[in-house]
Design a protein around this motif. Structure first.
Motif, PDB file in Angstrom:
ATOM      1  N   GLU A  32      14.771  -4.572   1.328  1.00 60.84           N
ATOM      2  CA  GLU A  32      13.989  -4.578   0.657  1.00 60.84           C
ATOM      3  C   GLU A  32      13.317  -2.982   1.579  1.00 60.84           C
ATOM      4  O   GLU A  32      13.808  -2.420   2.682  1.00 60.84           O
ATOM      5  CB  GLU A  32      12.448  -5.390   0.475  1.00 60.84           C
ATOM      6  CG  GLU A  32      13.328  -6.996   0.365  1.00 60.84           C
ATOM      7  CD  GLU A  32      12.424  -8.031  -0.259  1.00 60.84           C
ATOM      8  OE1 GLU A  32      11.379  -7.565  -1.211  1.00 60.84           O
ATOM      9  OE2 GLU A  32      11.943  -9.356  -0.772  1.00 60.84           O
ATOM     10  N   ASN A 118       3.354  -8.146   1.230  1.00 62.60           N
ATOM     11  CA  ASN A 118       4.406  -8.221   0.693  1.00 62.60           C
ATOM     12  C   ASN A 118       5.065  -6.858  -0.226  1.00 62.60           C
ATOM     13  O   ASN A 118       5.774  -5.785   0.724  1.00 62.60           O
ATOM     14  CB  ASN A 118       4.785  -8.766   0.028  1.00 62.60           C
ATOM     15  CG  ASN A 118       6.176  -9.079  -0.992  1.00 62.60           C
ATOM     16  OD1 ASN A 118       7.012  -8.214  -2.303  1.00 62.60           O
ATOM     17  ND2 ASN A 118       7.098 -10.325  -0.882  1.00 62.60           N
ATOM     18  N   ASN A 175       3.634  -9.345  -6.376  1.00 57.08           N
ATOM     19  CA  ASN A 175       4.635  -8.740  -5.501  1.00 57.08           C
ATOM     20  C   ASN A 175       3.809  -7.740  -5.477  1.00 57.08           C
ATOM     21  O   ASN A 175       3.481  -7.186  -4.744  1.00 57.08           O
ATOM     22  CB  ASN A 175       5.425  -9.647  -6.221  1.00 57.08           C
ATOM     23  CG  ASN A 175       6.836 -10.050  -5.127  1.00 57.08           C
ATOM     24  OD1 ASN A 175       7.287  -8.339  -4.054  1.00 57.08           O
ATOM     25  ND2 ASN A 175       7.719 -10.593  -4.662  1.00 57.08           N
ATOM     26  N   ASP A 227      10.221  -8.109  -8.602  1.00 58.47           N
ATOM     27  CA  ASP A 227       9.809  -7.818  -7.356  1.00 58.47           C
ATOM     28  C   ASP A 227       9.416  -6.290  -6.597  1.00 58.47           C
ATOM     29  O   ASP A 227       8.293  -6.737  -6.869  1.00 58.47           O
ATOM     30  CB  ASP A 227      11.169  -8.178  -6.254  1.00 58.47           C
ATOM     31  CG  ASP A 227      10.789  -8.194  -4.563  1.00 58.47           C
ATOM     32  OD1 ASP A 227       9.672  -7.844  -4.709  1.00 58.47           O
ATOM     33  OD2 ASP A 227      11.742  -9.106  -4.453  1.00 58.47           O
TER      34      ASP A 227
HETATM   35 MG    MG Z   1       7.917  -7.890  -3.040  1.00 60.39          MG
END
Ligand code: MG
Length: 298
Positions: A32, A118, A175, A227
């Motif tokens: 990520e 996040n 997110n 996301d």
């Molecule tokens: Mg994320």
């Protein structure tokens, strides 16, 4: 094979027929948080379960940038070019100074610990905006399993006072975040609880006097979830999805898709002209060159 599916004639101009979705590195657990450092000629990204931030450099491949990373997830750069990181393990947002020192920007609110920051963006005034869903404390895979102390929210860290302010508290699991190019809008992905069949969508908020208002459904991602999101210089939104990367117009219309062989988590623009889209997807890092210019500061 085609790497694209065009659903609107506009998308035909965004892609290059002979530019592949190229796998740059593979063999990781769950990637990520890509962030481009043009001045250093590299891309940083997180392998969250392996507790590392990695560095990909053209021509020389991947090396470790930071280990342990405290299960870092999303990254961005602030207006001074410094790395800003969301850490699951320490449940905080940090800034890496130019000398390498790490400054904690936020780790709690009203005496309670954040969940697991996040994703993060920095607005033009230098404020740091981040989402705080619970994904990093639900198990020991991407952090440390622990009770949730705060609702899942979006916060803003004031650039002058450092004060933490709740900006969005009416989403399920906020997110990915992205401002429109003129910062008149804030897009926020809601990835829900993921296990309960919640709708996976992106909301858009109007920015009024520095505050996001009138949040409404902007686009529902199908298949998968949004996301990570980024915008290009014309205000089109690029989002992760289960089948790759989707391009969505400012009106919320799906213009086209880039197919990626693995489940995509996050994306960022980079390269000499911010014309390359870097894609973290499950075990691998991919890149595709586009006929687009991404909004990515600096
Ligand atoms: Mg994320």
């Amino acid at each position: 094979m085609s790497f694209f599916e065009s659903l609107d004639p506009a998308f035909d101009r965004f892609v290059l027929g002979n530019a592949p979705v190229k796998q740059l590195a593979t063999g990781y657990d769950w990637l990520e948080g890509p962030v481009w450092f043009g001045d250093a000629g590299c891309l940083l990204f997180s392998d969250i379960p392996s507790n590392r931030i990695l560095r990909w450099t053209p021509g020389s491949g991947v090396t470790t940038y930071r280990e342990p990373s405290h299960y870092a997830n999303g990254h961005t750069r602030d207006r001074d070019g410094r790395l800003v990181s969301c850490e699951h393990g320490t449940r905080r947002v940090t800034r890496t100074e130019h000398d390498g020192a790490i400054t904690v920007l936020a780790d709690g609110y009203e005496g309670k610990r954040l969940n697991s920051p996040n994703d993060v963006v920095v607005s033009i005034d230098g404020a740091v905006w981040f989402s705080d869903p619970h994904y990093g404390i639900g198990s020991n895979y991407e952090g440390f399993a622990a009770p949730q102390e705060l609702p899942c929210r979006v916060y803003r860290i004031d650039p002058l006072s450092g004060t933490l302010q709740v900006m969005i508290d009416d989403m399920n699991c906020p997110n990915g975040l992205a401002f429109s190019p003129d910062e008149s809008r804030l897009y926020v992905a809601d990835t829900g609880r993921m296990y309960e069949g919640d709708p996976q969508h992106i909301r858009v908020y109007e920015m009024r006097d520095g505050t996001p208002v009138n949040g409404r459904l902007f686009h529902t991602i199908d298949p998968g979830c949004a996301d990570g999101i980024r915008v290009d210089s014309d205000g089109n939104l690029w989002s992760s999805a289960a089948d790759g990367v989707h391009c969505i117009s400012p009106e919320g219309k799906l213009l086209g898709k880039i197919f990626v062989p693995e489940l995509v988590s996050n994306i960022c623009f980079g390269g000499r002209a911010k014309h390359e889209l870097y894609i973290t997807a499950t075990t691998s890092l991919y890149r595709i060159t586009l006929n687009r210019t991404g909004v990515q500061f600096p």
